[in-house]
Design a protein around this motif. Sequence first.
Motif, PDB file in Angstrom:
ATOM      1  N   LEU A  59       0.813  -1.222   0.000  1.00 17.29           N
ATOM      2  CA  LEU A  59       0.000   0.000   0.000  1.00 17.29           C
ATOM      3  C   LEU A  59       0.844   1.269   0.000  1.00 17.29           C
ATOM      4  O   LEU A  59       0.312   2.365  -0.123  1.00 17.29           O
ATOM      5  N   GLY A  60       2.169   1.137   0.165  1.00 18.79           N
ATOM      6  CA  GLY A  60       3.047   2.286   0.360  1.00 18.79           C
ATOM      7  C   GLY A  60       3.472   2.948  -0.930  1.00 18.79           C
ATOM      8  O   GLY A  60       3.100   2.547  -2.034  1.00 18.79           O
ATOM      9  N   ASP A  61       4.281   3.986  -0.780  1.00 17.20           N
ATOM     10  CA  ASP A  61       4.745   4.767  -1.923  1.00 17.20           C
ATOM     11  C   ASP A  61       6.052   4.261  -2.503  1.00 17.20           C
ATOM     12  O   ASP A  61       6.228   4.161  -3.700  1.00 17.20           O
ATOM     13  N   LYS A  62       6.999   3.967  -1.633  1.00 17.18           N
ATOM     14  CA  LYS A  62       8.352   3.696  -2.100  1.00 17.18           C
ATOM     15  C   LYS A  62       9.050   2.747  -1.140  1.00 17.18           C
ATOM     16  O   LYS A  62       8.984   2.911   0.066  1.00 17.18           O
ATOM     17  N   ILE A  63       9.712   1.741  -1.691  1.00 13.48           N
ATOM     18  CA  ILE A  63      10.459   0.787  -0.879  1.00 13.48           C
ATOM     19  C   ILE A  63      11.942   0.876  -1.258  1.00 13.48           C
ATOM     20  O   ILE A  63      12.299   0.843  -2.438  1.00 13.48           O
ATOM     21  N   ASN A  64      12.792   1.022  -0.247  1.00 10.42           N
ATOM     22  CA  ASN A  64      14.238   1.059  -0.471  1.00 10.42           C
ATOM     23  C   ASN A  64      14.706  -0.324  -0.899  1.00 10.42           C
ATOM     24  O   ASN A  64      14.567  -1.301  -0.164  1.00 10.42           O
ATOM     25  N   LYS A  65      15.271  -0.436  -2.110  1.00 12.53           N
ATOM     26  CA  LYS A  65      15.591  -1.760  -2.641  1.00 12.53           C
ATOM     27  C   LYS A  65      16.764  -2.424  -1.916  1.00 12.53           C
ATOM     28  O   LYS A  65      16.957  -3.637  -2.030  1.00 12.53           O
ATOM     29  N   PHE A  66      17.539  -1.638  -1.162  1.00 13.41           N
ATOM     30  CA  PHE A  66      18.655  -2.212  -0.430  1.00 13.41           C
ATOM     31  C   PHE A  66      18.244  -2.696   0.960  1.00 13.41           C
ATOM     32  O   PHE A  66      18.578  -3.799   1.376  1.00 13.41           O
ATOM     33  N   SER A  67      17.476  -1.877   1.682  1.00 11.52           N
ATOM     34  CA  SER A  67      17.085  -2.250   3.045  1.00 11.52           C
ATOM     35  C   SER A  67      15.749  -2.985   3.091  1.00 11.52           C
ATOM     36  O   SER A  67      15.442  -3.685   4.042  1.00 11.52           O
ATOM     37  N   GLY A  68      14.930  -2.819   2.030  1.00  9.31           N
ATOM     38  CA  GLY A  68      13.608  -3.434   2.024  1.00  9.31           C
ATOM     39  C   GLY A  68      12.602  -2.697   2.880  1.00  9.31           C
ATOM     40  O   GLY A  68      11.497  -3.181   3.099  1.00  9.31           O
ATOM     41  N   MET A  69      12.961  -1.522   3.402  1.00 13.23           N
ATOM     42  CA  MET A  69      12.063  -0.787   4.285  1.00 13.23           C
ATOM     43  C   MET A  69      11.213   0.198   3.489  1.00 13.23           C
ATOM     44  O   MET A  69      11.626   0.704   2.453  1.00 13.23           O
ATOM     45  N   ILE A  70      10.032   0.453   3.994  1.00 15.40           N
ATOM     46  CA  ILE A  70       9.170   1.471   3.401  1.00 15.40           C
ATOM     47  C   ILE A  70       9.707   2.822   3.826  1.00 15.40           C
ATOM     48  O   ILE A  70       9.713   3.163   5.002  1.00 15.40           O
ATOM     49  N   GLU A  71      10.184   3.590   2.882  1.00 19.55           N
ATOM     50  CA  GLU A  71      10.949   4.786   3.212  1.00 19.55           C
ATOM     51  C   GLU A  71      10.106   5.808   3.955  1.00 19.55           C
ATOM     52  O   GLU A  71       9.016   6.159   3.534  1.00 19.55           O
TER      53      GLU A  71
END
Length: 359
Positions: A114-126
Amino acid sequence: MGIYLSTPKTEKFSEDGENDHLRYGLSSMQGWRSTMEDAHAAHTDLDESTSFFGVYDGHGGKVVAKFCAKFLHRQVLKSEAYAAGDIGTSLQKAFLRMDDMMRGQRGWRELAALGDKINKFSGMIEGLIWSPRSSDGKEQADDWVFEEGPHSDFAGPTSGSTACVAVIRNNQLVVANAGDSRCVISRKGQAYNLSRDHKPDLEIEKERIIKAGGFIHAGRINGSLNLARAIGDMEFKQNKYLPAEKQIVTANPDINTLELCDEDEFMVLACDGIWDCMSSQQLVDFIHEQLHSETKPSAVCERVLDRCLAPSTTRGEGCDNMTMILVQFKKHAQSSAPPEEHSSNEQVESKPKQERSET
């Protein structure tokens, strides 16, 4: 990008619907805000005798509001209390269940979708997620299946959302609220609040906040959050010695139950972007004026949004996201006393007692 845009986004999402008992219209608009963090739910036929409406005003991101719009009404339906006819208890359990469902790998995965953007290195929702090393790890066994994965210890989002929900079954109206979105009913043109804004300086909220180890500074919890109740905001819910309803911030809703009558004309659910600009009575009066020339409920909502939108961002009021649902009643019970605004932590039936409306 700052908190406000250089020009407002005035495009609106609007819809209408009805069944044998009611008709509704809704509209939402991003306005001056750089992102849209409101969400809503409207289900005229939650089951064969029940309608469900909800507004969710996100803060720190949109994912919790969208999560609630997707899942909260489903949890109400699944509740044993709901099957037994206890709508108020089923709503309370559903509000608290949202926090549980947003934890762990499954919660992280649903929020990420449901989020906007996921950091491809950490996998966290920025910008949205706060995850301590571990929590108790106790998983409640139900159909929300436990998932193994790199985010099994995810404690939930730092972002949060208000939730103001109304369930209508036959002549019974049940309202559940956590936060400062609001439900108001018009009875013979008089506005009655069916929810209470949960601000930190309210005595009952202040007492819980302090007992749980928090503090209030400049009207904000720990100098940060200006709401005393919300879904999400997990960093304020980390006291392992306290139940969910006694945390610094709680998702535990106030519940108000009302018997509808022939004098009840319509109900409004709206986020604080509306209430920052108009009092409950002012909004009811404005809607009455608009209904003289407009029969489409969503068009009335659109006019309210346009009325509240500020010409500039200099003052702040009228610059928030705006979402509003207008529900018109087609037929009711025979009679009822004026509604009573709910003002306690417990579920109560509205008694025949006159309240003073907001003006």
